[in-house]
Design a protein around this motif. Structure first.
Motif, short mmCIF file in Angstrom:
data_model
loop_
_atom_site.label_atom_id
_atom_site.label_comp_id
_atom_site.label_asym_id
_atom_site.label_seq_id
_atom_site.Cartn_x
_atom_site.Cartn_y
_atom_site.Cartn_z
N ASN A 1 44.65 12.50 103.81
CA ASN A 1 44.72 13.95 103.98
C ASN A 1 43.72 14.55 103.01
N PHE A 2 42.49 14.62 103.45
CA PHE A 2 41.39 14.97 102.55
C PHE A 2 41.54 16.39 101.98
N VAL A 3 41.42 16.48 100.68
CA VAL A 3 41.45 17.79 100.01
C VAL A 3 40.12 17.93 99.26
N PRO A 4 39.32 18.97 99.53
CA PRO A 4 38.02 19.09 98.85
C PRO A 4 38.19 19.15 97.33
N PRO A 5 37.19 18.67 96.56
CA PRO A 5 37.35 18.59 95.12
C PRO A 5 37.69 19.91 94.46
N ALA A 6 37.16 21.00 95.00
CA ALA A 6 37.44 22.30 94.38
C ALA A 6 38.94 22.58 94.39
N LEU A 7 39.62 22.13 95.45
CA LEU A 7 41.06 22.34 95.56
C LEU A 7 41.85 21.25 94.86
N SER A 8 41.33 20.03 94.99
CA SER A 8 42.08 18.91 94.41
C SER A 8 41.95 18.92 92.89
N GLY A 9 40.85 19.51 92.39
CA GLY A 9 40.65 19.54 90.94
C GLY A 9 40.18 18.21 90.38
N ARG A 10 39.87 17.25 91.25
CA ARG A 10 39.40 15.96 90.74
C ARG A 10 37.96 16.11 90.27
N HIS A 11 37.71 15.69 89.06
CA HIS A 11 36.36 15.85 88.53
C HIS A 11 36.02 14.71 87.59
N ILE A 12 34.72 14.50 87.41
CA ILE A 12 34.22 13.43 86.54
C ILE A 12 34.54 13.77 85.08
N ALA A 13 35.01 12.74 84.35
CA ALA A 13 35.26 12.94 82.92
C ALA A 13 34.40 12.01 82.06
N GLY A 14 33.97 10.90 82.63
CA GLY A 14 33.14 9.99 81.82
C GLY A 14 32.96 8.64 82.48
N VAL A 15 32.20 7.78 81.82
CA VAL A 15 32.00 6.41 82.33
C VAL A 15 32.43 5.40 81.29
N LEU A 16 32.98 4.31 81.80
CA LEU A 16 33.33 3.17 80.95
C LEU A 16 32.20 2.16 81.09
N THR A 17 31.69 1.67 79.97
CA THR A 17 30.57 0.74 80.02
C THR A 17 30.83 -0.44 79.08
N THR A 18 29.96 -1.43 79.20
CA THR A 18 30.07 -2.59 78.30
C THR A 18 29.72 -2.19 76.86
N ARG A 19 29.24 -0.96 76.66
CA ARG A 19 29.01 -0.46 75.29
C ARG A 19 29.95 0.68 74.93
N GLY A 20 31.03 0.80 75.66
CA GLY A 20 32.03 1.81 75.31
C GLY A 20 32.07 2.97 76.29
N PHE A 21 32.88 3.97 75.95
CA PHE A 21 33.11 5.13 76.82
C PHE A 21 32.08 6.22 76.52
N ILE A 22 31.60 6.86 77.58
CA ILE A 22 30.69 8.00 77.42
C ILE A 22 31.30 9.19 78.15
N SER A 23 31.47 10.26 77.44
CA SER A 23 32.05 11.46 78.03
C SER A 23 30.94 12.27 78.71
N THR A 24 31.16 12.67 79.96
CA THR A 24 30.16 13.46 80.69
C THR A 24 30.82 14.18 81.86
#
Ligand SMILES: Cc1cc2nc3c(=O)[nH]c(=O)nc-3n(C[C@H](O)[C@H](O)[C@H](O)COP(=O)(O)OP(=O)(O)OC[C@H]3O[C@@H](n4cnc5c(N)ncnc54)[C@H](O)[C@@H]3O)c2cc1C
Length: 401
Positions: free
Chosen positions: A190-213
């Motif tokens: 039941n697709f909900v567009p991101p603006a409504l769902s509020g799902r957004h990028i917070a960061g990436v997990l890498t082999t050198r640790g977490f980066i917030s973006t």
């Protein structure tokens, strides 16, 4: 302290490098490019044939080529690094009336979009450009003098070096292993567009640790679907092996001649240093991460080569110098550029289907424009949105080599 960036780009091939360059050019320099390999260019970029052409069938591909070829022609002054752009042309040779009609139709579209130097040429003119070509069955073709070749590795390095001069950071040996998404999960099915769902990028997990973006650009080439899945996003990009065979030094063909495409088989070739680089799209190839060169390909391609250029039977081939790489294919053979519908702040620049080197300037510019301004003047970017597949708006590029 957590590392942060305004934009994280995953992948430092020619496309990720171009996005970094174009963001920096527009003043966005708190950018971090993540590359899992120890060097740039280990993905598709380092395997490419380096061909650039405006002779496409769809307006969006013609527009992207027009912008990009003009960019390549000024690359050295603007970027301060050589692109090694050689305007040696592309020569399409038709042996069937339907192929000639197709070339004529495409030429009208190309001219209408400002590529006004595509010439219709006769069999005799083709024979004059490449005398050793067998032309008894050729009925005509098209030639565009500003099509040609670049050095993909040098273009990639140029984009990245210039971006780094402005403050962009490149982390090699850093694999992205996860993407952190925050906000409520959309209901399954039941697709909900991101603006409504509020799902957004917070960061990436890498082999050198977490980066917030807040913003991630997926520039992971043939691995793009895997990277998209880390954020729970669907991306219809699949890897397809392409194999290239260089000959040993060969002087049976001119020192300078265009990329020649035999439309009867799809076989095409160009000069590469003292030898000739042979290419053919094997219809028996199946999707998958296959990087190994298959020696049985040599006989297949040499049969097509000798059929069109009889003197090539004398060319020597060393199988150890042949190589394989991956095309990043989409269902309609067009790139996917723009935001992911499932997650705000996640951008795709993927699926070039064999044209990622030639379209790297345009795709970097379009992606930077969409991130920074939400729109671009270069093309109608909605055409390349991933939503086209679900909405039945697919494009069909038939001039795929
Ligand atoms: C044999 C061959 C011939 C070609 N000929 C032409 C041609 O003549 N003209 C043309 O325009 N195009 C051509 N192409 C296509 C072109 O090479 C590609 O479209 C282009 O290089 C794609 O660039 P990219 O930067 O998107 O991908 P890539 O160069 O593959 O870069 C992606 C990068 O992402 C990195 N990466 C992936 N996953 C992760 C992760 N989880 N974490 C960190 N890093 C990651 C990879 O290591 C890689 O360096 C050819 C391709 C092949 C294989």
């Amino acid at each position: 302290m957590t590392e942060t960036a305004d934009v994280v780009i995953i992948g430092s091939g020619i496309v990720g490098s171009s996005v970094a360059y174009h963001l920096a050019q527009q003043g966005c320099t708190n950018v971090l490019v993540l590359e899992r390999e120890a060097h740039q260019g280990k993905g598709s970029t380092g395997k490419s044939m380096g061909g650039v052409r405006a002779q496409f069938a769809t307006p969006v591909n013609i527009q992207m080529s027009r912008y990009s070829i003009d960019f390549f022609s000024h690359f050295d002054e603007v970027v301060g690094h050589p692109a090694d752009y050689r305007a040696h042309g592309y020569l399409f040779c038709a042996t069937a009336e339907r192929h000639l009609e197709y070339l004529k139709t495409n030429r009208q579209k190309q001219i209408a979009l400002g590529v006004d130097n595509v010439e219709l040429i006769s069999r005799a003119e083709i024979a004059a450009i490449v005398p050793p070509l067998r032309v008894d069955d050729v009925i005509g073709g098209t030639y565009c003098a500003t099509d040609g070749f670049v050095d993909p590795h040098s273009v990639m390095m140029g984009f990245m070096l210039k971006a780094r001069e402005s403050g962009v950071r490149l982390w090699l040996d850093t694999e992205v292993t996860g993407i952190e998404v925050r906000g409520p999960q959309a209901a399954v099915g039941n697709f909900v567009p991101p603006a409504l769902s509020g799902r957004h990028i917070a960061g990436v997990l890498t082999t050198r640790g977490f980066i917030s973006t807040p913003i991630i650009v997926n520039a992971a080439g043939p691995w793009a679907a895997k990277v998209a899945s880390l954020a729970g996003a669907d991306l219809p990009v699949s890897p397809l092996r392409r194999q290239l065979v260089p000959t040993e030094p060969f002087d049976g063909l001119p020192q300078r001649f265009p990329m020649v495409i035999d439309m009867s088989t799809g076989f095409h070739f160009r000069r590469e240093g003292k030898g000739i680089l042979l290419a053919w799209n094997d219809p028996e190839e199946t999707p998958g991460f296959k990087n190994d060169f298959d020696n049985s390909f040599i006989e297949k391609i040499l049969t097509r080569a000798a059929g069109r250029v009889p003197c090539l039977v004398d060319a020597e081939v060393n199988p150890r110098r042949a190589w394989a790489g991956l095309y990043e294919m989409t269902p309609d053979h067009h790139a996917i550029i723009g935001p992911a519908p499932e997650v705000a702040g996640f951008y795709f620049v993927n699926g070039f289907s064999g044209h990622g080197v030639m379209h790297s300037p345009a795709s970097g510019r379009i992606t930077a424009d969409l991130i920074l301004h939400g729109q671009t003047e270069l093309i109608d970017a909605s055409q390349l949105s991933v939503t086209r597949f679900a909405e039945g708006r697919t494009l069909e590029e038939t001039a795929v080599l």
